[in-house]
Design an enzyme around this catalytic site. Structure first.
Site, PDB file in Angstrom:
ATOM      1  CD  GLU A 208      12.412  -2.401   1.439  1.00  0.00           C
ATOM      2  OE1 GLU A 208      12.784  -3.592   1.499  1.00  0.00           O
ATOM      3  OE2 GLU A 208      11.206  -2.094   1.379  1.00  0.00           O
TER       4      GLU A 208
ATOM      5  CB  CYS B   9      21.450  -4.448   0.957  1.00  0.00           C
ATOM      6  SG  CYS B   9      20.834  -3.626  -0.497  1.00  0.00           S
TER       7      CYS B   9
END
Ligand code: NAD
Length: 542
Positions: free
Chosen positions: A293, A327
């Site tokens: 990720e 993020c």
């Protein structure tokens, strides 16, 4: 082997504590913060039952107070990494053969330890070493980590219950074997919960793990290790090493027993790791599973029907909480001309109400420091460039100071170029860039949002008009793995919004879901026939 099909306790999201003035939780976390701040913590790395200290150490300092040392950690050499791998492989048989409910109990116990006796510790460590405010520490290090552990136990038991049909005279069953080898977990600085979950989720499914945390998260990683040990995780199931990431990674990825990578971090690093795994493919005993990720350039697009105050709040919270180092942080914003001025004025008012960036120990601070000098210097370069560029204007913030901590003011850039560098590049700091579009160009702007960056992690549409919401939902189908309607694009909750993006943002295996756990098993189908045939001839042979 258990004589019973056990139900696991129902997973519920951990309630977020307020830390309001005069609460016991506030007093406890501040006491622990002071204790960590004044004591000096010596952090070894861990292989099996051993705590290893070397001559080679690095100091740990809070990003908001970087001249003060709170501890040091010991760096592993190549021989230690090889030892950590052999040791974890030795632990594999006993761990893989332990009944699943025993593994589940360890991680459920870990969750309860975080919820109770370790809550102040893991929050204070995250506040100090990663410069999170108490609220940001609580929703990450305590609540999200607890949720990962409890929900994953539930998902694990649901996976094990998935079984095939059986025809007459046969019994088909599937066992969800752990991978044959070890999992290599590489974790980022920005979430203590992710740091704990990446090794834990693979271990929960019966795997053994080599864990390399970020250099900037080792202080809170030590608390995670203490919790796992107290919860009774057997020695060697998760070995942890720190040091040169390239050396550690080369050692891990060149082992024939490397069976999977569980990574969260930046896109460039992940792509390099994928390449290395490809180059070593003939070395491995199995095809490694690769889960990563990675970065994001997360958007908010507001429609002319949106309420300006709601858009402004989504920007302020989405872009600046934890200094934009999520993020999922909103970093590019598209505003309609008709309401842009009003929205921008509200965002500026929000920013003006923040204290100057400071220490999280002062709980009136909303903004603290960015993680390290390298990040500070990079962000300053973009701010200075924006000051020079004619197609960009800084309308809030733009100041910075690293004399005490790595402090950068929340900064808003307005650009007339929708492809301006800060609209496309992940900066990972408290900087948001706004592009103003003509109201009539709504559909065109949706295409722009979709085509502007290589990432597809999170994004939000804010609108009152349902046709606009529907159009955006369709046009931005591939622009974000987590898509928000009338909310900021951050703050995914385990069990409610499984998290992950596509395109350059990762393999989208949705941390905190059964999908992620399925990557850490290799199912074996067992077919048993009760009365076996004794003649090869089929009836058609006549
Ligand atoms: P990073 O890529 O710098 O570091 C991540 C990890 O990789 C660290 O443990 C680091 O030591 C290691 N690493 C760095 N270079 C390496 C190399 N050459 N070989 C092997 N390992 C190496 O990322 P970071 O600064 O810790 O975290 C921020 C990044 O993580 C951002 O890009 C952010 O978007 C991303 N992130 C993504 C998610 C998500 O769920 N998509 C969640 C959190 C963070």
């Amino acid at each position: 082997m258990a004589n019973g099909f056990f139900n696991v306790p129902k997973a519920l999201n951990e309630a977020i504590k307020t830390y309001a003035p005069n609460t016991t939780e506030r007093a406890a976390v501040l006491k622990q913060y002071k204790e960590y701040y004044t004591n000096f913590t010596d952090i070894p790395f861990y292989i099996g039952s051993e705590e290893i200290r070397t001559e080679n150490t690095r100091t740990i300092s809070p990003p908001h107070d970087h001249k003060h040392a709170i501890g040091k950690y010991h760096l592993a050499e190549k021989k230690h990494v090889s030892e950590a791998i052999s040791n974890t492989l030795e632990a594999r048989d006993s761990w893989a053969n332990l009944p699943w409910e025993q593994r589940a109990a360890i991680f459920l116990k870990a969750a309860d330890l975080i919820a109770g006796p370790y809550r102040a510790k893991i929050n204070a460590a995250t506040m100090l070493a990663q410069s999170k405010t108490i609220h940001q520490a609580e929703i990450d290090a305590a609540c999200e980590f607890i949720d990962f552990l409890r929900f994953n136990v539930e998902f694990m038991s649901e996976i094990y219950q998935q079984q095939p049909e059986s025809g007459d005279g046969i019994w088909n069953r599937v066992e969800y074997r752990p991978l044959e080898g070890f999992i290599y977990a590489i974790t980022p600085f920005n979430f203590t919960a992710i740091a704990g979950n990446l090794p834990a989720s693979a271990a929960m499914m019966g795997n053994v793990v080599l864990w390399k945390p970020s250099d900037s998260q080792i202080f809170s990683a030590k608390v995670i290790i203490d919790i796992f040990k107290e919860a009774g995780l057997p020695d060697g199931v998760i070995n942890i090493v720190y040091g040169d990431p390239i050396m550690i990674t080369e050692t891990a990825l060149s082992s024939p027993d490397f069976a999977g990578l569980h990574f969260t971090g930046s896109t460039f690093v992940f792509k390099e790791l994928w390449k290395q795994i490809g180059n070593n493919i003939h070395t491995y005993k199995t095809y490694p599973k690769i889960v990563g990720e990675t970065g994001g350039k997360d958007f908010i697009i507001a429609h002319s029907s949106a309420f300006p105050k709601q858009v402004a709040t989504a920007i302020t919270r989405g872009a600046f909480e934890f200094q934009g180092q999520k993020c999922s942080a909103a970093s590019r914003v598209y505003l309609p001309k008709s309401s842009a001025n009003e929205i921008i004025a509200l965002v500026k008012k929000d920013i003006a109400s923040f204290n100057k960036p400071g220490s999280p120990e002062d709980m009136s601070n909303f903004i603290t420091a960015v993680i390290h000098e390298q990040s500070f210097d990079k962000l300053v370069t973009y701010i200075e460039q924006a000051k020079k560029d004619t197609n960009a204007e800084i309308i809030a913030g733009g100041n910075y100071d690293k004399s005490i901590g790595y402090f950068i003011e929340p900064t808003v850039i307005i650009t007339t170029d929708p492809k301006y560098t800060t609209m496309e590049t992940e900066l990972f700091g408290p900087i948001v860039t706004i592009y103003i579009y003509e109201d009539k160009d709504w559909s065109k702007t949706l295409k722009l949002v979709d085509s502007t960056s290589e990432y597809a992690l999170t994004g939000a549409v804010i609108a009152k008009e349902r046709y606009a919401i529907n159009e955006a939902t369709i046009a931005l189908q591939n622009s974000a793995g987590n898509f928000y309607i009338n909310d900021k694009p951050t703050g995914a909750v385990v069990g409610q919004q499984p998290f992950g993006g596509a395109r350059a943002s990762g393999t989208n295996d949705k941390a905190g879901s059964a999908q992620n756990l399925l990557r850490w098993v290799s199912p074996r189908l067992i077919k048993e026939v009760f009365v076996s045939p004794e003649d090869y001839r089929y009836p058609f042979l006549g």
